[in-house]
Write an enzyme that holds these catalytic residues in place. Structure first.
Site, PDB file in Angstrom:
ATOM      1  N   ASN A 191       1.203   3.423  -2.946  1.00 18.99           N
ATOM      2  CA  ASN A 191       1.695   3.857  -4.265  1.00 18.99           C
ATOM      3  C   ASN A 191       1.168   5.244  -4.634  1.00 18.99           C
ATOM      4  OD1 ASN A 191       2.675   1.295  -4.307  1.00 18.99           O
ATOM      5  ND2 ASN A 191       1.331   0.530  -5.923  1.00 18.99           N
ATOM      6  N   HIS A 202       2.271   3.189  -9.003  1.00 16.27           N
ATOM      7  CA  HIS A 202       2.129   1.736  -9.179  1.00 16.27           C
ATOM      8  C   HIS A 202       3.320   1.173  -9.954  1.00 16.27           C
ATOM      9  CE1 HIS A 202      -1.792   2.176  -7.533  1.00 16.27           C
ATOM     10  NE2 HIS A 202      -2.327   2.765  -8.583  1.00 16.27           N
ATOM     11  N   LEU A 237      10.230 -21.042  -4.452  1.00 16.86           N
ATOM     12  CA  LEU A 237       9.353 -20.089  -3.763  1.00 16.86           C
ATOM     13  C   LEU A 237       8.008 -20.107  -4.470  1.00 16.86           C
ATOM     14  CD1 LEU A 237       8.973 -17.537  -1.816  1.00 16.86           C
ATOM     15  CD2 LEU A 237       9.537 -16.172  -3.832  1.00 16.86           C
ATOM     16  N   ARG A 254     -12.227   2.032  -8.366  1.00 21.62           N
ATOM     17  CA  ARG A 254     -11.369   3.190  -8.663  1.00 21.62           C
ATOM     18  C   ARG A 254     -11.664   3.723 -10.071  1.00 21.62           C
ATOM     19  NH1 ARG A 254      -5.500   2.449  -5.767  1.00 21.62           N
ATOM     20  NH2 ARG A 254      -6.345   1.936  -3.716  1.00 21.62           N
ATOM     21  N   GLU A 286     -12.379  -4.511  -4.119  1.00 23.57           N
ATOM     22  CA  GLU A 286     -12.863  -3.141  -3.897  1.00 23.57           C
ATOM     23  C   GLU A 286     -12.156  -2.138  -4.815  1.00 23.57           C
ATOM     24  OE1 GLU A 286     -11.937  -5.287  -1.454  1.00 23.57           O
ATOM     25  OE2 GLU A 286     -13.935  -5.695  -0.635  1.00 23.57           O
ATOM     26  N   ASP A 342       0.831  -1.212   0.000  1.00 23.33           N
ATOM     27  CA  ASP A 342       0.000   0.000   0.000  1.00 23.33           C
ATOM     28  C   ASP A 342       0.858   1.253   0.000  1.00 23.33           C
ATOM     29  OD1 ASP A 342      -2.335   1.436  -0.008  1.00 23.33           O
ATOM     30  OD2 ASP A 342      -2.777   1.152   2.117  1.00 23.33           O
ATOM     31  N   GLU A 388       1.333 -13.060  12.668  1.00 22.00           N
ATOM     32  CA  GLU A 388       1.883 -11.901  13.375  1.00 22.00           C
ATOM     33  C   GLU A 388       1.751 -10.701  12.438  1.00 22.00           C
ATOM     34  OE1 GLU A 388       3.027 -11.774  16.490  1.00 22.00           O
ATOM     35  OE2 GLU A 388       2.543 -13.900  16.752  1.00 22.00           O
ATOM     36  N   ARG A 403      -0.962   8.968 -10.239  1.00 24.45           N
ATOM     37  CA  ARG A 403      -0.969   7.744  -9.436  1.00 24.45           C
ATOM     38  C   ARG A 403      -0.375   6.522 -10.153  1.00 24.45           C
ATOM     39  NH1 ARG A 403      -4.129   7.467  -4.907  1.00 24.45           N
ATOM     40  NH2 ARG A 403      -4.464   5.262  -5.357  1.00 24.45           N
ATOM     41  N   TRP A 428     -11.837  -2.288  -7.836  1.00 26.02           N
ATOM     42  CA  TRP A 428     -12.592  -2.120  -9.095  1.00 26.02           C
ATOM     43  C   TRP A 428     -13.407  -0.832  -9.073  1.00 26.02           C
ATOM     44  CZ3 TRP A 428     -11.185  -4.577 -13.230  1.00 26.02           C
ATOM     45  CH2 TRP A 428     -10.685  -5.877 -13.156  1.00 26.02           C
TER      46      TRP A 428
HETATM   47  C1  IPE Z   1      -5.542  -2.687  -0.097  1.00 26.27           C
HETATM   48  O1  IPE Z   1      -5.158  -1.363  -0.307  1.00 26.27           O
HETATM   49  C2  IPE Z   1      -5.501  -3.440  -1.385  1.00 26.27           C
HETATM   50  C3  IPE Z   1      -4.188  -3.627  -1.968  1.00 26.27           C
HETATM   51  C4  IPE Z   1      -3.046  -3.274  -1.438  1.00 26.27           C
HETATM   52  C5  IPE Z   1      -4.165  -4.269  -3.238  1.00 26.27           C
HETATM   53  P1  IPE Z   1      -6.245  -0.204  -0.482  1.00 26.27           P
HETATM   54  O2  IPE Z   1      -5.492   1.064  -0.551  1.00 26.27           O
HETATM   55  O3  IPE Z   1      -7.149  -0.527  -1.606  1.00 26.27           O
HETATM   56  O4  IPE Z   1      -7.068  -0.343   0.872  1.00 26.27           O
HETATM   57  P2  IPE Z   1      -7.867   0.734   1.704  1.00 26.27           P
HETATM   58  O5  IPE Z   1      -8.850   1.362   0.775  1.00 26.27           O
HETATM   59  O6  IPE Z   1      -6.873   1.711   2.222  1.00 26.27           O
HETATM   60  O7  IPE Z   1      -8.493  -0.054   2.802  1.00 26.27           O
HETATM   61  C1  IPE Z   2      -1.621   0.247  -3.305  1.00 23.03           C
HETATM   62  O1  IPE Z   2      -1.411   1.617  -3.389  1.00 23.03           O
HETATM   63  C2  IPE Z   2      -1.876  -0.383  -4.652  1.00 23.03           C
HETATM   64  C3  IPE Z   2      -3.285  -0.743  -4.897  1.00 23.03           C
HETATM   65  C4  IPE Z   2      -4.220  -0.738  -3.994  1.00 23.03           C
HETATM   66  C5  IPE Z   2      -3.636  -1.140  -6.240  1.00 23.03           C
HETATM   67  P1  IPE Z   2      -2.612   2.655  -3.380  1.00 23.03           P
HETATM   68  O2  IPE Z   2      -2.998   2.952  -4.783  1.00 23.03           O
HETATM   69  O3  IPE Z   2      -3.717   2.189  -2.507  1.00 23.03           O
HETATM   70  O4  IPE Z   2      -1.888   3.929  -2.725  1.00 23.03           O
HETATM   71  P2  IPE Z   2      -2.497   4.952  -1.679  1.00 23.03           P
HETATM   72  O5  IPE Z   2      -3.054   4.154  -0.544  1.00 23.03           O
HETATM   73  O6  IPE Z   2      -3.542   5.731  -2.406  1.00 23.03           O
HETATM   74  O7  IPE Z   2      -1.327   5.772  -1.277  1.00 23.03           O
HETATM   75 MG    MG Z   3      -4.081   2.437  -0.521  1.00 20.91          MG
END
Ligand code: IPE
Ligand code: IPE
Ligand code: MG
Length: 247
Positions: free
Chosen positions: A27, A42, A136, A76, A72, A25, A212, A38, A74
């Site tokens: 990106n 990624h 792995l 975006r 979820e 998370d 953990e 954004r 999807w």
């Molecule tokens: C969780 O991150 C999903 C992934 C890392 C793929 P999100 O950024 O989508 O989650 P929320 O919205 O902060 O809970």
């Molecule tokens: C995680 O980064 C990647 C995906 C959920 C696809 P985010 O895109 O959620 O980045 P933030 O949370 O907006 O910084």
């Molecule tokens: Mg995020």
């Protein structure tokens, strides 16, 4: 501490987590800090994926699970979804040879019917190509939601009971675990989430029952193998009691 020193210490400590799961998370925030769109966040995160795969192999982790795209997600904007789908294709095209050479078995887990056809085809091909590898297991969770996964298992079990192949009283924890995408894989020992968020976001709810938790403040595109090693060193100091008392 430098990476080689951390690795030496991990080996000295000895208790290596068999399965490490990561919610990748941050990106978007990484990109925003740089005034970039954004999708560039990624893209930058792909380097971190390479780092943790290599780090996992060095440590001797058996299974690495990466949450790349949630059910979820999807919701975006379409442009971001499209960028993520083409990044998936690009990741596979760029990394397939290396992953195969390193002995990584890749599995893409989730509702793959929703992926764009080229992304789904690339995923299927990579899974087939690496199916015999055993150094792995790399689980890439894409279009994945844990509750949907559990619902799917419940439906399969209901169907088996209806067809008379099984009694309702035969349904136990193993019966459910065997019908999840992670069937046959040990549960995560360590769950890492980056970017400082402290939630599970519908990831492997069943499987992380006794994992953990390690919350790192580092944004995913800045996550390097040292961060993975730091999480493992922290894990090695935990007292995993599983509800019992320590001897
Ligand atoms: C969780 O991150 C999903 C992934 C890392 C793929 P999100 O950024 O989508 O989650 P929320 O919205 O902060 O809970
Ligand atoms: C995680 O980064 C990647 C995906 C959920 C696809 P985010 O895109 O959620 O980045 P933030 O949370 O907006 O910084
Ligand atoms: Mg995020």
């Amino acid at each position: 501490m430098k990476a080689p020193e951390m690795l030496a210490r991990i080996r000295e400590n000895g208790a290596i987590p068999r399965h490490v799961a990561i919610i990748m998370d941050g990106n978007g925030r990484w990109a925003r800090e740089r005034n970039l769109p954004r999708p560039l966040g990624h893209r930058s995160g792909m380097k971190s994926v390479r780092e943790v795969v290599e780090g996992a192999i060095e440590v001797g982790i058996e299974v690495l699970s990466l949450f790349a795209f949630s059910q979820e997600n999807w919701q975006r904007p379409v442009t971001e979804i499209q960028a993520l789908m083409s990044l998936l294709e690009e990741y596979i095209a760029r990394e397939a040879d290396e992953l195969a050479a390193q002995g990584v078995r890749v599995r893409v887990l989730g509702d793959l019917a929703r992926l764009t056809p080229p992304a789904a085809a690339a995923a299927a091909q990579l899974m087939e190509r690496t199916a015999h590898n055993d150094r792995l297991v790399l689980n890439l969770f894409i279009s994945y939601g844990s509750r949907a996964e559990i619902v799917r298992a419940a439906q399969q079990l209901a169907e088996e009971v209806r067809a008379g192949r099984m009694a309702a009283s035969d349904i136990d924890e193993d019966a459910i675990a065997e019908r999840l995408f992670t069937a046959g894989v040990p549960d995560p020992d360590l769950l890492i989430r980056t970017s400082g968020e402290q939630r599970i976001s519908n990831f492997m709810l069943w499987q992380v029952a006794y994992a953990e938790l390690y919350m790192s403040p580092v944004l995913w595109p800045n996550f390097r193998r040292q961060e993975l090693y730091a999480a493992i060193l922290d894990f090695q100091n935990r007292d995993r009691r599983f509800g019992r008392v320590t001897a």
